[in-house]
Scaffold this motif. Structure first.
Motif, short mmCIF file in Angstrom:
data_model
loop_
_atom_site.label_atom_id
_atom_site.label_comp_id
_atom_site.label_asym_id
_atom_site.label_seq_id
_atom_site.Cartn_x
_atom_site.Cartn_y
_atom_site.Cartn_z
N LYS A 69 0.83 -1.11 0.24
CA LYS A 69 0.13 0.06 0.14
C LYS A 69 1.06 1.24 -0.05
N GLN A 72 -1.12 4.34 3.54
CA GLN A 72 -1.39 3.93 5.00
C GLN A 72 -0.20 4.43 5.81
N TYR A 133 -2.94 -7.19 5.03
CA TYR A 133 -3.48 -8.25 4.23
C TYR A 133 -4.06 -9.64 5.29
N SER A 182 -12.52 -5.40 0.83
CA SER A 182 -11.55 -5.42 2.06
C SER A 182 -12.56 -6.38 2.86
N THR A 183 -11.92 -6.83 4.10
CA THR A 183 -12.89 -7.77 4.93
C THR A 183 -13.91 -6.76 5.68
N PRO A 184 -13.14 -5.64 5.99
CA PRO A 184 -14.14 -4.53 6.78
C PRO A 184 -15.27 -4.27 5.82
N TYR A 248 -2.67 -10.28 10.09
CA TYR A 248 -1.97 -9.87 8.71
C TYR A 248 -1.04 -11.13 8.17
#
Ligand code: GLU
Length: 301
Positions: A69, A72, A133, A182-184, A248
């Motif tokens: 990324k 971030q 990740y 993304s998971t969120p 992660y």
């Protein structure tokens, strides 16, 4: 409706662009923990790991290509002026790269958004991926994961003066932004369908929209949100407690088990020799959270 404020946006854009003034004369010292030195990593001989098709290709190319990324804070950030990447994930990529026989200057980082990670690994666009990740069973059908090397949890970022949001249950009817794929994002979609969910490519785009009042909350891992909050503490804060577990991992091509296990060994070595903690303290630790114990490595079958 909140008034459009231009100044904080400019401030945020500047910090996200990595122009926070480091090294400029007359810059006041930053608040909170001070930067400590990054570790240096001992580069092992190039043939230390054999039988990995990914590494064979990287060796004939002469360098590694690592997905990451770039927006971030303290995790993975690209300096737009120099093109240099920095942050905890970047250090993880460098420390394990050294064990595979590649010095930090032999790693080319490539920015890959959350939604494109599996395809990037499947197409060979990157040799491995280090960028907040989350390891999970769905993704394991498509890619492999070394690690975990850190445990985060989904949280909410709100404007400092927000009074109505303390947890995901308060998102009904409110606009919440996250990164597509993304998971969120997936968790809000599934468990909190009353929320007005907005998906962008990056969390920094979400944060810009939070500051200007276009959305009411940004949701992703606490480790990521703490970085944004630490950059503009007068504007933003984390609301409530984490409501998921996000281990992660380092993403690798699914069938390259040799690479995956070599990365597991490398992580373990750097956790034991103190590099992991040192790297954390020089990067993610600057967002204000002391180094936790690194999680146990999962060498799954
Ligand atoms: N850890 C979560 C995920 O892998 C959120 C952070 C990100 O999108 O990179 O989906």
């Amino acid at each position: 409706m909140r008034k459009h404020t231009v100044l904080p946006v400019l401030v945020l854009l500047a910090v996200l662009a990595g122009l926070s003034g480091c090294g400029k004369e007359g810059t006041p010292p930053p608040k909170g923990p001070q930067a400590s030195a990054l570790p240096s990593y001992q580069v092992r001989s190039g043939d230390a790991v054999t039988g990995s098709p990914t590494l064979d290709a990287a060796r004939s190319r002469g360098h590694l290509v690592v997905g990451a990324k770039e927006d971030q804070p303290y995790l993975g950030q690209k300096n737009p002026a120099t093109g240099e990447y920095s942050g905890f994930d970047i250090e993880i990529a460098r420390m394990v790269g050294a064990d595979l026989g590649f010095a930090p200057e032999q790693i080319e980082f490539r920015t890959i958004a959350s939604a494109n990670r599996e395809t990037a690994l499947q197409n060979g666009q990157v040799d491995y991926y280090v960028g907040t990740y989350t390891i999970n069973d769905n993704r394991k059908k498509l890619v492999g994961f070394a690690g975990p090397y850190f445990i985060a949890g989904q949280s909410l970022l709100v404007r400092k003066n927000e009074t109505g949001i303390d947890g995901p249950q308060d998102l009904a009817g409110r606009k919440v932004c996250s990164a597509a794929g993304s998971t969120p994002y997936q968790r809000i979609q599934k468990d909190y369908p009353q929320a007005k969910l907005i998906g962008y490519d990056t969390y920094s785009a979400c944060v810009d929209n939070l500051i200007t009042g276009q959305v009411d909350a940004v949701t992703t891992d606490n480790a990521i949100l703490q970085g944004y909050a630490a950059k503009v503490p007068d504007e933003l804060r984390i609301a409530g407690q984490p409501f998921s577990t996000e281990p992660y991992g380092i993403g690798v091509p699914k069938n390259d088990t040799v690479l995956r296990l070599a990365l597991d060994d490398a992580l373990q070595r750097h956790e034991q020799n103190g590099d992991w903690k040192k790297a954390y303290e020089a990067t993610l630790g600057l967002s204000g959270v002391p180094a936790p114990e690194p999680p146990a490595i999962d060498r799954y079958q």
